[in-house]
Motif scaffolding. Structure first.
Motif, short mmCIF file in Angstrom:
data_model
loop_
_atom_site.label_atom_id
_atom_site.label_comp_id
_atom_site.label_asym_id
_atom_site.label_seq_id
_atom_site.Cartn_x
_atom_site.Cartn_y
_atom_site.Cartn_z
N UNK A 31 0.65 -1.11 0.07
CA UNK A 31 -0.20 -0.06 0.03
C UNK A 31 0.82 1.26 0.04
N UNK A 32 2.21 1.31 0.60
CA UNK A 32 2.96 2.47 0.74
C UNK A 32 4.01 2.58 -0.71
N UNK A 33 3.64 1.38 -1.84
CA UNK A 33 4.61 1.44 -2.90
C UNK A 33 3.81 2.52 -4.07
N UNK A 34 4.55 3.25 -4.62
CA UNK A 34 4.10 4.34 -5.80
C UNK A 34 4.37 3.37 -7.00
N UNK A 35 5.65 3.13 -7.16
CA UNK A 35 6.20 2.72 -8.45
C UNK A 35 7.32 1.37 -8.26
N UNK A 36 7.12 0.58 -9.27
CA UNK A 36 7.84 -0.70 -8.94
C UNK A 36 8.60 -0.99 -10.38
N UNK A 64 -8.82 -12.97 -1.76
CA UNK A 64 -8.42 -13.48 -2.92
C UNK A 64 -7.49 -12.70 -4.05
N UNK A 65 -6.78 -13.34 -4.58
CA UNK A 65 -5.70 -12.64 -5.55
C UNK A 65 -6.42 -11.91 -6.57
N UNK A 66 -6.35 -10.70 -7.12
CA UNK A 66 -6.76 -10.00 -8.18
C UNK A 66 -5.30 -9.63 -9.07
N UNK A 67 -5.11 -10.29 -10.40
CA UNK A 67 -3.90 -10.08 -11.17
C UNK A 67 -4.25 -8.92 -12.13
N UNK A 68 -3.46 -8.19 -12.44
CA UNK A 68 -3.42 -6.95 -13.43
C UNK A 68 -2.38 -7.00 -14.09
N UNK A 69 -2.36 -7.08 -15.61
CA UNK A 69 -1.31 -6.95 -16.53
C UNK A 69 -0.57 -5.46 -16.44
N UNK A 85 0.52 2.51 -7.65
CA UNK A 85 -0.26 3.34 -6.68
C UNK A 85 -1.63 3.50 -7.45
N UNK A 86 -2.74 3.31 -6.90
CA UNK A 86 -4.16 3.72 -7.53
C UNK A 86 -4.79 2.43 -8.27
N UNK A 87 -3.94 1.47 -8.57
CA UNK A 87 -4.49 0.25 -9.11
C UNK A 87 -5.50 -0.29 -8.42
N UNK A 88 -5.39 -0.42 -6.82
CA UNK A 88 -6.29 -1.20 -5.98
C UNK A 88 -7.62 -0.38 -6.10
N UNK A 89 -7.47 1.05 -6.12
CA UNK A 89 -8.71 1.82 -5.87
C UNK A 89 -9.42 1.71 -7.34
N UNK A 90 -8.86 1.38 -8.42
CA UNK A 90 -9.32 1.49 -9.60
C UNK A 90 -9.98 -0.06 -9.80
N UNK A 91 -9.97 -0.93 -8.98
CA UNK A 91 -10.48 -2.36 -9.16
C UNK A 91 -11.81 -2.08 -9.44
N UNK A 92 -12.05 -3.07 -10.25
CA UNK A 92 -13.59 -3.50 -10.62
C UNK A 92 -14.32 -4.22 -9.63
N UNK A 93 -15.18 -4.96 -9.66
CA UNK A 93 -15.91 -6.07 -8.72
C UNK A 93 -14.75 -6.92 -8.10
N UNK A 94 -15.18 -7.42 -6.72
CA UNK A 94 -14.20 -8.07 -6.10
C UNK A 94 -13.80 -9.39 -6.85
N UNK A 129 -1.35 -8.15 -25.70
CA UNK A 129 -1.84 -7.81 -24.81
C UNK A 129 -2.07 -6.53 -24.28
N UNK A 130 -2.90 -6.14 -23.68
CA UNK A 130 -3.23 -4.71 -23.21
C UNK A 130 -3.12 -4.56 -21.75
N UNK A 131 -2.27 -3.72 -21.24
CA UNK A 131 -1.79 -3.57 -19.75
C UNK A 131 -3.01 -2.71 -19.24
N UNK A 132 -3.02 -2.62 -18.01
CA UNK A 132 -3.97 -1.88 -17.20
C UNK A 132 -3.47 -0.34 -17.54
N UNK A 133 -4.51 0.48 -17.64
CA UNK A 133 -4.17 1.79 -18.30
C UNK A 133 -3.38 2.69 -17.45
N UNK A 134 -3.56 2.84 -16.31
CA UNK A 134 -2.96 3.83 -15.36
C UNK A 134 -1.42 3.22 -14.84
N UNK A 135 -0.90 1.95 -15.36
CA UNK A 135 0.29 1.48 -14.84
C UNK A 135 1.44 2.04 -15.46
#
Length: 181
Positions: A31-36, A64-69, A85-94, A129-135
């Protein structure tokens, strides 16, 4: 073969190999990581016509694990910076993420630990493949922040005209010229 870097932390080079073509890094306190940054170590290249899809997994509300490209790395592009940062808040349904190659594997997941997964795949597959937009890290944002930091650094040496000591070997650039530019 791979390394993973988070600002303020030690470099990780101990990826768990969970299948012949799949590797995972654990990111505690994600949760404290912005970039990797994910990169190849340079010791073992990808096989001919192969590259690595880079995914992130974090637990949803039910654990449950949620995987995003996030993107990919190749022999020609051996490193990449991803904004997480912000990927988890942009999550769609559980429990819903992007399609991923880690689905059939039961990887242990704890509430504050994310995982970076690298899946070795054909370059043709990577291109489709299409990565998640804000990554992706925006080069415009990076450039703006870099220039702001440069201006702040240079301004810290500012003196008034009355404080200046004439020195014919030094050039002075008025700060307003940099601001206008």
């Amino acid at each position: 073969m791979f390394g993973c870097l988070v600002a303020g932390r030690l470099v990780q080079t101990d990826a768990q190999q969970i299948a012949e073509d799949k590797f995972v890094f654990n990111l505690p306190d994600y949760e404290s990581i912005n970039h990797v940054v994910v990169f190849m170590l340079g010791t073992i290249p990808f096989p001919e016509r192969m590259g690595g899809s880079v995914y992130i997994s974090y637990p949803d509300h039910s654990g449950m694990p949620v995987w995003q490209l996030l993107g990919f790395i190749t022999n020609e592009k051996p490193s990449a910076i991803f904004k997480i940062s912000g990927l988890k808040s942009a999550l769609v349904p559980a429990g819903v993420g992007t399609q991923h190659p880690f689905g059939a594997m039961s990887l242990p997941q704890t509430p504050s630990v994310a995982q970076i997964g690298i899946s070795v795949e054909l370059l043709e597959q990577l291109a489709q493949q299409t990565p998640v937009a804000n990554a992706a890290v925006s080069t415009v944002q990076f450039t703006q922040k870099m220039l702001d930091n440069f201006y702040n650094f240079a301004s810290s040496f500012a003196v008034t005209q009355a404080q200046m000591t004439p020195n014919p070997t030094e050039a002075f650039i008025p700060a307003n010229v940099v601001l206008k530019w």
